[in-house]
Design an enzyme around this catalytic site. Structure first.
Site, PDB file in Angstrom:
ATOM      1  N   GLY A  37       9.845 -24.218  -4.579  1.00  0.00           N
ATOM      2  CA  GLY A  37      10.088 -25.713  -4.018  1.00  0.00           C
ATOM      3  C   GLY A  37       9.831 -26.750  -5.307  1.00  0.00           C
ATOM      4  N   ALA A  69      11.419 -28.878  -6.880  1.00  0.00           N
ATOM      5  CA  ALA A  69      11.984 -30.035  -6.994  1.00  0.00           C
ATOM      6  C   ALA A  69      11.581 -30.944  -6.022  1.00  0.00           C
ATOM      7  CB  ALA A  69      13.602 -29.906  -6.915  1.00  0.00           C
ATOM      8  N   ARG A 114      11.894 -27.877   9.257  1.00  0.00           N
ATOM      9  CA  ARG A 114      12.323 -28.045  10.902  1.00  0.00           C
ATOM     10  C   ARG A 114      13.237 -29.200  10.657  1.00  0.00           C
ATOM     11  NH1 ARG A 114       8.332 -27.292  15.933  1.00  0.00           N
ATOM     12  NH2 ARG A 114      10.061 -27.116  17.378  1.00  0.00           N
ATOM     13  N   ARG A 145      11.168 -23.829  17.209  1.00  0.00           N
ATOM     14  CA  ARG A 145      10.291 -23.308  16.607  1.00  0.00           C
ATOM     15  C   ARG A 145      10.634 -21.925  15.794  1.00  0.00           C
ATOM     16  NH1 ARG A 145       5.157 -24.628  14.719  1.00  0.00           N
ATOM     17  NH2 ARG A 145       3.790 -22.507  14.507  1.00  0.00           N
ATOM     18  N   ASN A 205      12.080 -18.975   7.732  1.00  0.00           N
ATOM     19  CA  ASN A 205      11.117 -18.915   6.584  1.00  0.00           C
ATOM     20  C   ASN A 205      10.720 -17.432   6.474  1.00  0.00           C
ATOM     21  OD1 ASN A 205      10.139 -21.472   5.550  1.00  0.00           O
ATOM     22  ND2 ASN A 205      10.187 -22.065   7.833  1.00  0.00           N
ATOM     23  N   GLN A 231      10.245 -13.512  -1.192  1.00  0.00           N
ATOM     24  CA  GLN A 231       9.266 -13.596  -2.173  1.00  0.00           C
ATOM     25  C   GLN A 231       7.977 -12.802  -2.148  1.00  0.00           C
ATOM     26  OE1 GLN A 231       8.502 -18.068  -1.652  1.00  0.00           O
ATOM     27  NE2 GLN A 231      10.540 -18.746  -2.310  1.00  0.00           N
ATOM     28  N   VAL A 265       1.630 -22.762   0.729  1.00  0.00           N
ATOM     29  CA  VAL A 265       1.560 -24.268   1.328  1.00  0.00           C
ATOM     30  C   VAL A 265       2.741 -24.450   2.231  1.00  0.00           C
ATOM     31  CG1 VAL A 265       1.800 -26.674   0.577  1.00  0.00           C
ATOM     32  CG2 VAL A 265       0.583 -24.926  -0.986  1.00  0.00           C
ATOM     33  N   ARG A 281      -9.232 -33.796   5.059  1.00  0.00           N
ATOM     34  CA  ARG A 281      -8.941 -34.631   6.068  1.00  0.00           C
ATOM     35  C   ARG A 281     -10.133 -34.769   6.726  1.00  0.00           C
ATOM     36  NH1 ARG A 281      -2.640 -32.832   7.408  1.00  0.00           N
ATOM     37  NH2 ARG A 281      -1.613 -34.422   6.188  1.00  0.00           N
ATOM     38  N   HIS A 325      -2.936 -23.662  10.435  1.00  0.00           N
ATOM     39  CA  HIS A 325      -2.611 -25.058   9.717  1.00  0.00           C
ATOM     40  C   HIS A 325      -1.708 -25.404  10.691  1.00  0.00           C
ATOM     41  CE1 HIS A 325      -1.671 -28.452   7.246  1.00  0.00           C
ATOM     42  NE2 HIS A 325      -0.502 -28.019   7.149  1.00  0.00           N
TER      43      HIS A 325
END
Length: 327
Positions: A12, A14, A93, A99, A106, A113, A130, A163, A188
């Site tokens: 990813g 770009a 999404r 979902r 994915n 991958q 990520v 956070r 996450h």
């Protein structure tokens, strides 16, 4: 004598997070100021021109540590001999998408991958996922790479951890760097459970300093869980610079160590804390000599158990939703 260059694959490349990430990696923020890197950038065929534009900018920074750049749309080229793989690219999404459709879209990407990593990456490759849903995408990649150690696959909960740190610092009036022993349990997603029951600030017990259980349950936990949505609402774009920063923190600590400090990583479970084996779940770890080690023996009270089970149930649901795609 200069160190041999490390190969860092970024998918990813770009995208927005990629743009915030690559310059910092090339500057030595992730692997150290004495560690040359070769960036191996993967993105879709239609994004190749955009990646090449980013590469021009990388060249124009004349980073002393940037020893080379590869641009490709082939995972086997991107992951060849990779020492670190940052799997940032994922199917976002879109409007009206269920979902479960997101999960299967994915699953396809991360199966491919995972297989490519299995085939061509260094046997010690450190993989950080990520792209969302990060925990389940990491699980899929791990399951698709049977010849690599499971422990090599991690998911990013560091953004949630950071956070939570910043919210705790603001509430307690203590510097963010002084807060230790925070953990963010689970997925996450908004079900994550940021837990500061044993945390300290400047050596003082943070629960005593804050002393506000109502704030913990009704403000702190939901604020951390929904921060990503709040940023989209305010900015019209999802968090990119803070996500890139968290990815750099995660890998830097994994490679260079945490000096005994706790950080949160999503790692494949070994069965501790009642989490079924192999589920990629956020826990507290310390890192040294390039390895992470989970913090064992934390007491789990009834409220924490409920929160931890809630986020686990979401992960089990996600796992069950992709299981049939994993052969």
């Amino acid at each position: 004598m200069a160190k041999p260059a490390k190969r860092v694959a970024v998918t990813g490349a770009a995208g927005q997070i990629g743009y915030s990430l690559l310059f910092r990696i090339a500057n030595g923020d992730m692997l150290g100021k004495d560690q040359p890197v070769i960036l191996q950038l993967l993105d879709l065929p239609q994004a190749q021109a955009a990646v090449k534009g980013v590469v021009m900018e990388l060249e124009d920074c004349a980073f002393p540590l940037l020893a080379g750049v590869v641009v490709t749309d082939d995972p086997k080229v991107a992951f060849k001999d990779a020492d670190v793989a940052l799997l940032v690219g994922a199917r976002p999404r879109s409007k009206g998408m269920e979902r479960k459709d997101l999960l299967s879209a994915n699953a396809e990407i991360f199966t491919v991958q995972g297989k490519a990593l299995n085939e061509v990456a260094s046997r010690d490759v450190k993989v950080l996922v990520v792209g969302n849903p990060a925990n389940t995408n990491a699980y899929i990649a791990m399951k698709s790479a049977p010849d690599l150690p499971k422990k090599n696959f991690t998911a990013m909960l560091r953004l949630d951890h950071n956070r939570a740190l910043s919210q705790l610092a603001a509430k307690s009036g203590k510097p963010v760097s002084s807060i230790e022993k925070l953990v963010v349990w689970g997925n996450h997603s908004p079900t994550m459970y940021p837990d500061f029951r044993v945390a300290t600030a400047e050596g003082q017990d943070l629960t005593k300093l804050i002393n506000d259980e109502e704030w913990n349950r009704n403000t702190f936990i939901p604020t951390v869980g929904k921060r990503g949505a709040a940023i989209i609402e305010a900015r019209g774009l999802s968090s990119a610079a803070s996500a890139a920063n968290a990815a750099i923190d995660h890998v830097r600590d994994w490679v260079l160590g945490t000096n005994g400090k706790w950080v949160t990583m999503g790692i494949p479970s070994d069965g501790s804390y009642g989490i079924p084996e192999d589920i990629v779940y956020g826990v507290a770890v310390t890192c040294e000599n390039g390895e992470y080690k989970r913090v064992e023996g934390l007491q789990i009270d009834a409220f924490s158990r409920e929160k931890m089970d809630n986020t686990l149930n979401e992960l089990l649901e996600e796992r069950d939703g992709v299981q049939h795609l994993l052969g």
